[in-house]
Structure formats: C-alpha cells, structure tokens
Enzyme design. Sequence first.
Site, PDB file in Angstrom:
ATOM      1  N   GLN A  37       0.835  -1.201   0.000  1.00 24.97           N
ATOM      2  CA  GLN A  37       0.000   0.000   0.000  1.00 24.97           C
ATOM      3  C   GLN A  37       0.868   1.248   0.000  1.00 24.97           C
ATOM      4  OE1 GLN A  37      -2.161   1.643   3.565  1.00 24.97           O
ATOM      5  NE2 GLN A  37      -3.959   0.928   2.440  1.00 24.97           N
ATOM      6  N   CYS A  66      -6.476   7.316   5.250  1.00 27.08           N
ATOM      7  CA  CYS A  66      -5.822   7.800   6.466  1.00 27.08           C
ATOM      8  C   CYS A  66      -6.326   9.199   6.801  1.00 27.08           C
ATOM      9  CB  CYS A  66      -4.311   7.818   6.296  1.00 27.08           C
ATOM     10  SG  CYS A  66      -3.449   8.421   7.776  1.00 27.08           S
ATOM     11  N   LYS A 107      -8.196   1.968  -0.785  1.00 25.11           N
ATOM     12  CA  LYS A 107      -8.922   2.054   0.479  1.00 25.11           C
ATOM     13  C   LYS A 107      -9.404   3.475   0.657  1.00 25.11           C
ATOM     14  CE  LYS A 107      -8.874   1.599   5.432  1.00 25.11           C
ATOM     15  NZ  LYS A 107      -8.107   1.673   6.690  1.00 25.11           N
ATOM     16  N   HIS A 135     -13.683   2.077   4.707  1.00 25.71           N
ATOM     17  CA  HIS A 135     -13.828   2.326   6.141  1.00 25.71           C
ATOM     18  C   HIS A 135     -15.095   3.161   6.295  1.00 25.71           C
ATOM     19  CE1 HIS A 135     -11.908   3.252  10.252  1.00 25.71           C
ATOM     20  NE2 HIS A 135     -13.162   3.669  10.275  1.00 25.71           N
ATOM     21  N   ASN A 165     -14.603  -2.216   6.495  1.00 32.18           N
ATOM     22  CA  ASN A 165     -13.640  -1.899   7.549  1.00 32.18           C
ATOM     23  C   ASN A 165     -14.279  -0.979   8.581  1.00 32.18           C
ATOM     24  OD1 ASN A 165     -10.831   0.284   7.858  1.00 32.18           O
ATOM     25  ND2 ASN A 165     -11.076  -1.654   8.926  1.00 32.18           N
ATOM     26  N   GLY A 166     -13.971  -1.255   9.855  1.00 29.11           N
ATOM     27  CA  GLY A 166     -14.457  -0.399  10.934  1.00 29.11           C
ATOM     28  C   GLY A 166     -15.104  -1.180  12.064  1.00 29.11           C
ATOM     29  N   ASP A 167     -14.619  -0.956  13.286  1.00 27.39           N
ATOM     30  CA  ASP A 167     -15.205  -1.554  14.498  1.00 27.39           C
ATOM     31  C   ASP A 167     -15.101  -3.077  14.544  1.00 27.39           C
ATOM     32  OD1 ASP A 167     -15.824   0.828  15.640  1.00 27.39           O
ATOM     33  OD2 ASP A 167     -17.969   0.771  15.216  1.00 27.39           O
ATOM     34  N   ALA A 189      -8.165  -3.275  11.759  1.00 25.74           N
ATOM     35  CA  ALA A 189      -6.966  -2.457  11.938  1.00 25.74           C
ATOM     36  C   ALA A 189      -6.456  -2.606  13.363  1.00 25.74           C
ATOM     37  CB  ALA A 189      -7.265  -0.996  11.611  1.00 25.74           C
ATOM     38  N   ARG A 190      -6.961  -1.769  14.274  1.00 26.52           N
ATOM     39  CA  ARG A 190      -6.525  -1.854  15.667  1.00 26.52           C
ATOM     40  C   ARG A 190      -6.782  -3.241  16.241  1.00 26.52           C
ATOM     41  NH1 ARG A 190      -9.492   3.253  18.144  1.00 26.52           N
ATOM     42  NH2 ARG A 190     -10.854   2.781  16.370  1.00 26.52           N
TER      43      ARG A 190
END
Length: 315
Positions: A37, A66, A107, A135, A165-167, A189-190
């Site tokens: 990426q 980002c 993304k 996201h 993507n997300g949560d 991600a996290r």
Amino acid sequence: MFFTYDRCKLICTVFKSRDIEFTSFDGVLSDRPLIVQFASSCVKDFVDAAEFVAQHCDGIDLNCGCPQKWALKSGFGCGLLSQPEIIHDCVKQLRNRLPEHKTVSVKIRLYDDVRKTVELAQSLEAAGVSLLTVHARTPDQRSEPINMDALIDVRKSVSIPVIANGDVKSLVDADYLHNATNCQGIMAARGILQNPGLFAGHKITQLCVIEDWLSMKHPNFFIFHNHLVFMLTQLLTRAERRVFNYLKTAADVVEFIKNKFGIVPKNDFSVSSLKPGAVYDSGKFFLEHLKETENGPEDSEESRDYFEGISDLYI
C-alpha cells in the site's frame, strides 16, 4: 506493507531500496498474498514506485483512508478524497502498466454525502480497480459507530469485491459485519494489531505469537517494539504497560517479556540485528505521544486518535 509518499519517491530514485524493504522481514516473500500500500498524491510517483515493487507482491493498494493531520496536510490519505480525479488516474494508469494477475485496489473513507462515495466507487470500477476497501466513517469521525447503510449502498453499486472496515475487534464483530452488509471481505486495523489471532477466533494475543515475533528479523526497533505494544495491551496491567511502552532497546524488551511470561526468542536474531540503545526517529515520535497522554485517562480522545493513526500507518 505500507509506504509513505517519501518512501514512494525513494523507491523511484534509489535502486537498492526496492529490494531492502522486501528482504527485511523473515518469510515476507513466502507469506502470500502480499499487497503493498502506498500513500501518494502524485500519479507518476505512485505508478512508477508501484511498478518497481510489483515483482515482489501480488497487488498494489492506494491509501485514501488515512485521516491523520500529517496525511491531510500533505494531500494524501483522506486528502485525496477532495481530488477524485487523481485517484481515478492512479488506478487507470497503474492498471494499464501492471500484469493482469496483479491486483490494483484502493482504500477509502466515506464522504458526508453517501452519493459521492457511490460515484467514486463506480468511477474506480470503470478505471479498472480490482477491489475496494471502505472504512465506513468519514474523515472527521473516529469512534462514532460505522455507517452500515452506506457500506451496503456502496457494495450494491459495484460488481467488484468490497471489503468492509471499521469496528472489528473480534471474530464475532467480523461475522456480524459480513452478514449485515454482504461485503465480500472484512478488514481489521486496531483489532488485528492488538490480537493477531482475531480471525482465528482468539480473544487475546496468544503467547506463541509473542514468541514468534521475538524470533523474527526486524528492520528497526520501532517496528519491533511498537507491534508488541499493541499485542500486549490486554496481557499487561496499566502499570506494566507504562514500563514496557518506554523501553528503548531490543535487549530490554526481550528481558521484560522473559521475566513476565517466561518467553525467550527461539534464536538471538532479533536482538543482535538491532543495536542496543538505538532509538529511531519514529520510536521517539511514539514516546513523545505517550508522554502527552500519560497524565490523563488511558482511553482519552488524544490516546485513541494516536493509536488509530498508528494503525492506519500499518494497513
């Protein structure tokens, strides 16, 4: 793997850097598929750099997701959403220069107007994008609930695979998001940084993962240490994290983990490859941000923003 705009330019100008990035990690060439990426606002630099590294990977991704200030200030990441024509040109030109079996993906985050997100998705599909990761928050959103309806709208508007993507903090979250949106894939991600075994159903980082990480070759102390900061989040007390997060050498990190968990590297490669006492600029950046939040709640908004930003750097 993720490369910033500066690294993108370096790959275009310095021959050796093309191979160094792909030989720094054990098994990087055998752990496939591998997507590289880039964060870039220059079509030519993005396409040239992507073409250089394409032989080492299975696909190229453009980061337009980002939301961090440094990215917005430089005009890439979410900053590119204000220039959809550049995103379109990046995809179209790269698609024309890469072999068909190499994927080209993007993304993104959501626009405030979901219709604009749909238009961008359809434009990128027409340009030849292979898949799209969304996201489901806008660039200004951080911990707000994701916009499930917008994800569904985007997914229905195109025929290419859409990655949601997300949560996603557990396998249960991943299954729920997949079933609710019918997206073809899920990205974490996290969640995956804090628990690499997330998609295998593990709730916290397994000690065997820590052992494997200690035994790998690493390009610098920041990557070696910072990933462990994430992986140990749920395995250390708050007091222990405040000690571990400030360690400055690989030897200190290995000693801490040995004393805490009884784990040692399978070999001494990671320690010997990182000079004792070496604190890289990125590591200094990490420590400075920790200091900014050390007197406040650990889950403060500043802390969450920072850790989300670091997550974005790695995906």
